[in-house]
Design a protein around this motif. Structure first.
Motif, PDB file in Angstrom:
ATOM      1  N   ILE A 152       0.846  -1.204   0.000  1.00 35.35           N
ATOM      2  CA  ILE A 152       0.000   0.000   0.000  1.00 35.35           C
ATOM      3  C   ILE A 152       0.873   1.243   0.000  1.00 35.35           C
ATOM      4  O   ILE A 152       0.680   2.177  -0.786  1.00 35.35           O
ATOM      5  CB  ILE A 152      -0.953  -0.022   1.217  1.00 35.35           C
ATOM      6  N   LEU A 205       1.294   3.940  -3.162  1.00 38.76           N
ATOM      7  CA  LEU A 205       0.908   5.337  -2.955  1.00 38.76           C
ATOM      8  C   LEU A 205       1.993   6.320  -3.403  1.00 38.76           C
ATOM      9  O   LEU A 205       1.744   7.503  -3.550  1.00 38.76           O
ATOM     10  CB  LEU A 205       0.562   5.583  -1.477  1.00 38.76           C
ATOM     11  N   GLN A 206       3.218   5.817  -3.633  1.00 42.32           N
ATOM     12  CA  GLN A 206       4.341   6.750  -3.932  1.00 42.32           C
ATOM     13  C   GLN A 206       4.170   7.562  -5.214  1.00 42.32           C
ATOM     14  O   GLN A 206       4.633   8.717  -5.226  1.00 42.32           O
ATOM     15  CB  GLN A 206       5.644   5.954  -3.996  1.00 42.32           C
ATOM     16  N   PRO A 207       3.706   7.201  -6.324  1.00 44.49           N
ATOM     17  CA  PRO A 207       3.220   5.883  -6.703  1.00 44.49           C
ATOM     18  C   PRO A 207       4.273   5.126  -7.489  1.00 44.49           C
ATOM     19  O   PRO A 207       4.860   5.658  -8.405  1.00 44.49           O
ATOM     20  CB  PRO A 207       2.037   6.224  -7.598  1.00 44.49           C
TER      21      PRO A 207
END
Lengths: 626, 427
Positions: free
Chosen positions: B155, B159-161
């Motif tokens: 996850i 998200l970094q993405p």
């Protein structure tokens, strides 16, 4: 199971990868790598095309520089478009659309902005070039013609077509290639071999140095210069004489088969097919469907030969021992054939004819008689026909000659199959086809075939295949196709009475060209007057006769043999005979003594005659006055 | 443990393959980033200079690992895991953004990509959790916890993405299967994947027809031999059809355009060959160039430093994700097959080593290492040779990148240390 699951997957994937890699690297691998590799730019260095000279070393075709203005759209800076357009002769719309096209093609690669500037435009532009960033001038080599003649023989070069590219991988887009004539036939000799440079590029198409340090690069090999058999003076003179006339002239050197001149009228200046106006000019010439200047009549005009063909029948008669030179045949101002005794006409004046007067007075009746005798010798018409055809064909008639020129036409020498098709098997005899004994009807020849036939007569029984190439880089050609004699089926001694008859065409009072002799030169000739028909609005209409002439000279040691065909020139002694006489004098003596005769030929044109069928009005043919 | 016995117990085959791959990789990096101006291989302004430094530097953690007590890793695995998650979290305020992804810490001379290190931490944590005597993978609750250990870093990375690096962690589920997770989980996953791909390729209608026929056949053949309950079959049938129907929605709404392009290229969804060729040269530029570069190498390659497409810089990211193309162009099939063989031998050897561990922690950790290396290798080479859609992850040990090298070195050598220690578990 769980312990081996992952191992199996690893092995399976390894096999898949190796399979895919071997497919890519071993099976799809194409050895033509270097040309397909986008990382390698292939630059060609085009050699100069070989020059073309005539038989005496006179220059016919050389090269000239032309200048293309190239553009690299990315590098273009704002410029004075008006001034630029004036310099290169473009209007602004064209300028903008060319620039846009170049940009669409590639902003980084050069495109042609203006092609083939003249030397004058180039000189003016060059001084100002530094003001136009992104533009540069690229030199190109075009043909330069040092003659206004021989366009049909020399041919022209133009850019290769997609079909050429598919056929021959040597060529690259934009390259020039011989399209017709000598330029086409000797393309490989004239063009040389282009040099190649491989340049390593990056993905922006920028050069980053020679590939492998230039180890694979090659230097261009220049094209070879060639010497044609054409005599430039004779060729140009013949073309001058042909002004306003349509037809073909072929002059050969009987002692070698070399083509001295190959003239087709009307013709065009070969320089028209060079440079910026090339395609406009070409279209204009190509779509002139009436005069057909791009149609080489010397090779392709396939017509009945008319009376020159009589000498072949005389030769066959002698060879078959069905007639002797002294034997006489009566001419009743014509002759009667068939059960109904139909009369066929003759213009010779009537009376007893032997071979000699039969030839020089061109008596139809005499040759019809000879033809009958040939057929009487054999029991079967078919056998006689075969013999006759075999003899005729040995003169190179009725098939492609195999010259180093465009193939031309086969001509037509009918045989038994041909007549069986028309009349039915065994439903015809000599009398049905007697017209071919004096060169009318089904027989058809081209001027070059007639010239070759004349050369065979001049040589008393053999000929060399006509050819146009004399030397490559000073070395005479050795191709046996052109240097070996081809013998006819007629014995040497049988030519003697024939040549005597042809000589009397000039020498005897009643000869059909007795007023056309050249002082001091013994010429043998034969006139021909060929009836011909066309269709006007679907109605078969006779047109003025074609004027034919064959001749060779001097008789003792023939140096020139020629055949002349003038469309609708009326009888043989008129246009064709005059031109033959002038051409022979020009070639053998270098200049013309009979200036009035020359003047007449230079001035007379047949344009009025050619306009007749298109006038839409009734017209008379074979007018007495000229 | 004396250093002499330690040296004897190290699995040298693995070490040799490790350095062979690192060496081949470096040659590829050298060739693909060599420019006319630079000369020294120790020039740290160049990729190959830096990579050489990283290779040398990787001896520091190797020595450190062999110098420490083996059971430290097991003992501190939870701590390491939590720290690494914190490192990932810390990226959001402090990270450096490169190419749109905030995945790096700027350490001055070097950008550290923590996601590479989190692989080690997650493998350790998973091993620790699963090797616990109280954990039973057959239990749903324990399965859930194990999945959560894997899912947490995913996850944070997605998200970094950086979805490519995130996907890699799913590989750790292999470990669960080895430790007793029922195989039908895997079967269900594969079936969902198959339905997804088949629906994209052939459309919902054909897939529904196909599922119906297969289900009917399954039912009929099974019924002949013994009685089967129809409810699971019906459930399966309905879910499959629902999945197939939802594929279009997922593809059109959840995926982004470049994902869609990659799929349409991979599955040849475009029928018109001209358009397909255009897609290959535009959207599929990377794959097109990499395939062509490999193909142009032929059986024996063009020779070291002779790759024209490599020199011309035609393949993007050639020193990192596409390093395999340099091998393909310059060393040909011989080179690429060698690399594939080296990876296969390495993986098989590691599986062998893992299976000989008496300590479940070592074995489970070993499987974690194997899964991670295997998925990188599978996806990277599969992508480069055009078998799989483009997913940007590096080739282990070979691609350029210090964090990448550091991550895999730690993964491998911790496992080798555990292995070397296997007979001394109870010392």
């Amino acid at each position: 199971m769980k312990k081996v699951l992952l191992s199996s997957i690893v092995i399976l994937i390894g096999i898949t990868f190796i399979g895919r890699l071997s497919f890519l690297q071993v099976f799809s691998f194409s050895p033509n790598q270097i040309l397909e590799d986008p990382a390698i730019k292939t630059l060609y260095d085009f050699p100069e095309r070989g020059y073309i000279y005539d038989r005496n070393g006179e220059l016919l075709v050389a090269n000239q520089a032309a200048y293309d203005v190239m553009v690299i759209p990315r590098d273009v800076k704002p410029l004075d478009t008006l001034e630029f357009c004036n310099l290169v002769g473009l209007n602004k719309d064209k300028f903008l659309s060319n620039l846009k096209k170049a940009k669409v093609y590639s902003p980084r690669l050069p495109s042609v902005m203006v092609s083939q500037l003249s030397k004058e435009d180039y000189a003016r532009l060059q001084e100002k070039m530094r003001k136009y960033a992104g533009f540069y001038i690229q030199k190109r080599s075009l043909r330069y013609y040092d003659t206004k003649g021989a366009a049909n023989a020399l041919g022209y070069i133009s850019e290769v077509t997609p079909a050429d590219l598919r056929k021959n991988p040597y060529y690259e887009q934009g390259e020039l290639k011989g399209k017709t004539g000598v330029e086409k036939y000797y393309e490989n000799i004239l063009r040389g071999t282009k040099g190649v440079k491989y340049i390593q590029k990056d993905r922006f198409n920028r050069d980053i140095g020679p590939y492998k340090g230039g180890a694979l690069d090659t230097l261009p090999k220049p094209g070879k210069e060639i010497y044609l058999t054409i005599d430039k003076k004779l060729q140009e003179y013949g073309e001058k004489l042909m002004k306003g006339k349509r037809g073909g002239i072929v002059a050969l050197d009987p002692s070698s088969g070399e083509i001295l001149s190959l003239i087709s009228g009307p013709t065009y200046d070969p320089a028209l097919l060079v440079g910026r106006e090339r395609s406009a000019n070409y279209n204009k010439l190509y779509y002139d469907s009436i005069a057909k200047p791009t149609w080489d009549r010397s090779l392709e005009a396939q017509e009945s030969p008319g009376s020159p063909f009589k000498v072949i029948n005389a030769l066959i008669g002698l060879q078959e021992n069905v007639i002797t030179p002294k034997e006489k045949i009566r001419c009743y101002n014509g002759f009667y054939v068939g059960k109904k005794r139909t009369k066929r006409g003759c213009h010779c004046g009537g009376g007893l004819r032997d071979m000699n007067s039969g030839i020089y007075q061109s008596c139809n009746a005499y040759f019809a008689g000879t033809f009958k005798k040939i057929f009487d010798k054999y029991n079967k018409t078919d056998d006689a026909m075969d013999v006759w055809k075999k003899h005729v064909q040995s003169f190179g008639l009725g098939d492609y000659l195999g010259t180093d020129l465009p193939a031309g036409r086969r001509g037509r020498i009918p045989g038994k199959e041909y007549y069986d098709r028309i009349y039915g098997d065994n439903r015809w005899t000599w009398s049905y086809i007697v017209s071919i004994s004096f060169g009318q009807g089904e027989v058809a020849t081209t001027p070059i075939q007639l010239a070759n036939m004349t050369a065979a007569i001049a040589n008393k029984g053999f000929y060399y295949t006509p050819h146009i190439l004399k030397k490559i880089e000073g070395k005479p050609i050795t191709d046996p196709k052109y240097t070996q004699r081809k013998y006819t089926t007629i014995d040497r001694e049988n030519f003697v009475p024939i040549i005597e008859g042809m000589q009397n065409v000039y020498n005897k009072k009643g000869g059909t060209a007795h007023w056309l002799g050249v002082p001091g030169i013994n010429i043998a000739g034969k006139t021909g007057t060929v009836e011909n028909f066309t269709r006007i609005n679907g109605v078969r209409t006779q047109l003025t006769d074609h004027s034919m002439f064959i001749a060779f000279a001097p008789i003792e040691n023939p140096k020139i043999a020629l055949a002349i065909f003038i469309e609708h020139g009326y009888y043989g002694g008129r246009y064709a005979g005059h031109i033959a006489s002038l051409m022979i004098e020009k070639y053998l003596k270098g200049e013309i003594t009979r200036k009035d005769l020359e003047k007449k030929m230079l001035e007379k044109t047949l344009e009025k005659e050619y306009a007749k069928p298109y006038s839409g009005e009734p017209f008379i043919i074979n007018e007495k006055s000229w | 443990m004396s250093s002499k016995t330690l040296l004897k117990r190290i699995d040298w085959l693995t070490v040799i393959i490790h350095f062979a791959l690192v060496g081949i990789g470096w040659l590829g990096i050298y060739s693909s980033t060599l420019s006319e101006e630079s000369y020294s291989i120790f020039d740290f302004s160049t990729y190959y200079g830096k990579q050489l430094f990283f290779i040398c530097a990787s001896f520091v953690p190797i020595i450190f690992i062999f110098a420490t007590e083996a059971n430290l890793f097991e003992r501190f695995s939870s701590l390491i895991y939590v720290t690494s998650l914190l490192l990932l979290l810390g990226l959001f305020p402090f990270g450096k953004t490169i190419a749109g992804a905030t995945s790096w810490y700027n350490l001055g001379f070097f950008n550290l990509q923590p996601s590479e290190l989190v692989k080690v931490a997650t493998a350790l944590a998973l091993a620790k959790y699963l090797s616990d005597i109280q954990t039973d993978v057959k239990k749903r609750k324990d399965q859930l916890y194990a999945f959560l250990i894997i899912l947490a870093p995913i996850i944070l990375i997605v998200l970094q993405p950086d979805p490519g690096s995130g996907i890699v962690f799913f590989a750790l589920t292999f470990v669960l299967f080895r430790e007793g997770l029922p195989l039908y989980y895997l079967a269900i996953g594969l079936i969902i994947l198959l339905i997804f791909v088949a629906t994209l390729k052939y459309g919902t209608i054909w897939v529904v027809i196909g599922i119906s026929i297969l289900t009917a056949l399954f039912y009929l053949t099974k019924r002949a031999s013994f009685k089967v309950s129809t409810i699971p079959i019906i459930l399966f049938f309905i879910t499959s059809i629902l999945i197939s129907i939802s594929v279009k929605f997922v593809f059109d709404s959840v995926f982004e355009q470049h994902h869609r392009d990659r799929f349409s290229l991979w599955l040849r969804l475009e029928k018109d060959p001209k358009k397909l060729e255009k897609i290959r040269k535009t959207i599929g530029y990377n794959t097109y160039q990499s395939e062509k570069a490999i193909e142009s190498g032929g059986a024996f390659g063009k020779g070291f430093l002779q790759g024209t497409r490599t020199k011309g810089d035609f393949v993007p990211e050639q020193h990192s994700d596409y390093i395999f193309t340099t091998i393909g162009e310059e060393w040909g099939f011989v080179g690429t097959a060698t690399v594939v063989l080296l990876f296969s031998i390495l993986l098989l050897r590691l599986i062998f080593i893992a299976e000989r561990q008496k300590n479940p922690f070592s074995r489970i950790y070993g499987y974690g290492v194997i899964s991670i290396i295997f998925v990188h290798y599978l996806i990277n080479i599969g992508m480069v040779i055009g078998l799989l859609p483009t997913i940007g992850i590096p080739l282990p040990l070979m691609s350029y990148g210090g964090s990448n090298l550091l991550g895999f070195t730690l993964l491998l050598f911790i496992f080798l240390k555990l292995d070397a220690n296997r007979l001394k578990e109870w010392d």
